[in-house]
Structures are given as structure tokens and as C-alpha cells.
Design a protein around this motif. Structure first.
Motif, PDB file in Angstrom:
ATOM      1  N   MET A   8       0.852  -1.173   0.000  1.00 49.05           N
ATOM      2  CA  MET A   8       0.000   0.000   0.000  1.00 49.05           C
ATOM      3  C   MET A   8       0.899   1.237   0.000  1.00 49.05           C
ATOM      4  N   PRO A   9       0.563   2.233  -0.833  1.00 50.01           N
ATOM      5  CA  PRO A   9       1.389   3.450  -0.856  1.00 50.01           C
ATOM      6  C   PRO A   9       1.296   4.203   0.475  1.00 50.01           C
ATOM      7  N   THR A  10       2.326   4.975   0.779  1.00 46.36           N
ATOM      8  CA  THR A  10       2.314   5.740   2.021  1.00 46.36           C
ATOM      9  C   THR A  10       1.744   7.144   1.832  1.00 46.36           C
ATOM     10  N   THR A  42      -8.664   4.173   2.805  1.00 45.69           N
ATOM     11  CA  THR A  42      -8.734   3.594   4.151  1.00 45.69           C
ATOM     12  C   THR A  42      -7.315   3.233   4.542  1.00 45.69           C
ATOM     13  N   SER A  43      -6.911   3.638   5.748  1.00 43.71           N
ATOM     14  CA  SER A  43      -5.531   3.375   6.184  1.00 43.71           C
ATOM     15  C   SER A  43      -5.275   1.880   6.296  1.00 43.71           C
ATOM     16  N   ALA A  44      -3.999   1.522   6.191  1.00 43.38           N
ATOM     17  CA  ALA A  44      -3.606   0.114   6.232  1.00 43.38           C
ATOM     18  C   ALA A  44      -4.063  -0.571   7.511  1.00 43.38           C
TER      19      ALA A  44
END
Length: 116
Positions: free
Chosen positions: A1-3, A38-40
Motif C-alpha cells: 500500500m502506498p504511504t 482507508t488506512s492500512a
């Protein structure tokens, strides 16, 4: 997932369901919600929201950060003083807020929710 995730123009069909805890109290406004990230770890969500002119009574169970991109809203906590926000304003709404969002001009906002 990209930051880093850029929240640009939303894509795809929005949800047109009223948000949980939001009840129309004046006019017949409709809302459109796009969840764009949505955050990781699943603790944050962000996206774009639009509403037509009208008034909602809202009950918040989560913290929300807002950057208003267009429109004008008068937000009044139950028993509190009205607060007017306009395009360009940024603000936060704490969990536990109960009150009205009177959308005076069609609204578009970026939002971020902290989920429990």
C-alpha cells in the motif's frame, strides 16, 4: 500500500445513502459520499462528500476533520451557538457532536474520519 494517497476528483459511483446518524430536518437534501482511502491499519478513512441545500441533524460517533472545498454551512451544536464555515475553511468535529448542519449553498468537502 502506498504511504501517500492523493485525494483528487472522486471516481466511480458515490454512495447516496444518508450517513448513519444523519436525519433530514428541512428541505429534501441529498448527499453523495466517496470513500477514497482507508488506512492500512483500518483506523482512518478519507474521501469526498457533497450535499444539496437543506438541513440535517447529525449525531457523530467518530472524530472528523473537514476541508470545505465549496459551499457554505451553518453548523449549530444542540444548545450551542451557530458556526458558519465557507469554502476554504478547515475544521474538526469531535465524536459526541449532536446538532444541525444547515447547508446554505451546495457543499463539497474532503473529510477524514478516525475510526474506533
Amino acid at each position: 500500500m502506498p504511504t501517500i494517497t492523493r485525494l483528487g476528483e472522486p471516481t466511480g459511483a458515490p454512495s447516496t445513502d444518508d450517513l448513519e446518524g444523519w436525519v433530514r430536518v428541512q428541505g429534501d437534501p441529498s448527499m453523495r459520499t466517496w470513500v477514497q482511502h482507508t488506512s492500512a491499519d483500518g483506523t482512518m478513512m478519507a474521501g469526498t462528500w457533497e450535499s444539496d441545500v437543506g438541513t440535517w441533524h447529525a449525531t457523530y460517533t467518530e472524530y472528523e476533520y473537514v476541508h470545505l472545498l465549496q459551499g457554505r454551512i451553518v453548523i449549530t451544536e444542540d444548545g450551542g451557538e451557530p458556526v458558519t464555515v465557507r469554502a476554504g475553511d478547515a475544521f474538526a468535529v469531535e465524536a459526541g457532536f449532536r446538532g444541525t448542519w444547515r447547508v446554505e449553498e451546495p457543499v463539497r468537502k474532503h473529510w477524514a474520519f478516525r475510526l474506533k
